[in-house]
Design an enzyme around this catalytic site. Structure first.
Site, PDB file in Angstrom:
ATOM      1  N   TYR A  89     -15.890  33.675 -35.105  1.00  0.00           N
ATOM      2  CA  TYR A  89     -15.487  35.071 -34.450  1.00  0.00           C
ATOM      3  C   TYR A  89     -16.827  35.790 -34.944  1.00  0.00           C
ATOM      4  CZ  TYR A  89     -14.027  39.756 -32.969  1.00  0.00           C
ATOM      5  OH  TYR A  89     -14.026  41.008 -32.419  1.00  0.00           O
ATOM      6  N   SER A  99     -18.592  43.752 -31.852  1.00  0.00           N
ATOM      7  CA  SER A  99     -17.541  44.173 -33.069  1.00  0.00           C
ATOM      8  C   SER A  99     -18.472  44.720 -34.399  1.00  0.00           C
ATOM      9  CB  SER A  99     -16.707  42.766 -33.389  1.00  0.00           C
ATOM     10  OG  SER A  99     -16.182  43.306 -34.813  1.00  0.00           O
TER      11      SER A  99
END
Length: 241
Positions: A144, A131
């Site tokens: 995350y 990400s």
């Protein structure tokens, strides 16, 4: 090709592209209903229920996939969850641990499980989906972001260690994409899924090892520029010491 977390979102979009290009594609996920929906939309998909948070389930997945599909040559570590949490608010550790297990334990373990099989293939690859938040974290999703930063680091090391083998190690770092990651409606501001997939697939076919798009590409470049500047300063200091 085996795609974890491939029943929806980015995983399904990539699976569909490669299925339609002629690959045999297996997708796994935790939810049987989502897997049924994916197969209904793309009848050629092979599916398997698997919760990659569990060590035993990961081992069973690897054993099954390599036995049933001996020509499998691409592992896509895509499964991930994103939770918006406040670290000062108490929660059961198992909730935090599950996010770490899915986002980091699973790709590290699955990579190690599949390497002995992949190294025997002609054109094998491990593709890790990270990400842009690995480079520029969002404080509201701390676990995350941390797990994606760790997976980015692991991918660099894995690529270095496998450089003498036929296995390519590829990282795809999406920006915010309009999927249901984290819950419906949280990423409607993100780039459309088709736009992202259209940008990524040609670069995969071109052999790129590091693929980022939009915000993720900007964040990755900024991170590298900062590192280059830091190493330059260190070298200058060493020369003058």
């Amino acid at each position: 090709m085996l795609v974890t977390g491939g029943a929806s979102g980015i995983g399904l979009a990539l699976a569909a592209r490669f299925l339609h290009a002629g690959s045999t594609v297996i997708v796994c996920g935790r939810r049987e209903d989502k897997l049924r929906e994916a197969k209904a939309a793309h009848p050629g998909l092979r599916t398997r229920i698997c919760d990659v948070a569990g060590e035993a389930e990961r081992a069973a997945l690897a054993e099954w996939a390599t036995r049933e599909f001996p020509q499998l040559d691409v592992l896509v570590n895509n499964a991930g969850i994103q939770r918006r949490i406040q670290l000062a608010v108490e929660e059961p550790w198992r909730d935090t641990r599950q996010e770490i297990a899915i986002n980091l334990d699973a790709p590290v373990h699955l990579s190690r499980l599949f390497i002995p099989h992949l190294v025997k293939q002609a054109h094998p690859a491990i593709i890790n989906i990270t990400s842009g938040l690995a480079f520029a974290p969002l404080a509201g999703a701390p676990v995350y972001c941390a797990t994606n930063a760790a997976l980015h680091s692991f991918t660099l090391s894995l690529r270095h260690q496998l450089a003498a083998t036929p296995i390519q190690v590829i990282e795809i770092a999406p920006p915010a994409v309009d999927t249901d990651l984290g819950g419906p409606g949280l990423h409607t501001f993100g780039v459309p899924l088709d736009e992202f997939t259209n940008a990524v697939v040609p670069r995969l076919e071109n052999g790129d090892l590091e693929i980022a798009y939009g915000f993720s590409e900007q964040a990755s470049r900024a991170s590298r520029a900062e590192l280059d500047a830091m190493f330059k300063r260190m070298n200058e200091t060493a020369r003058t010491a």
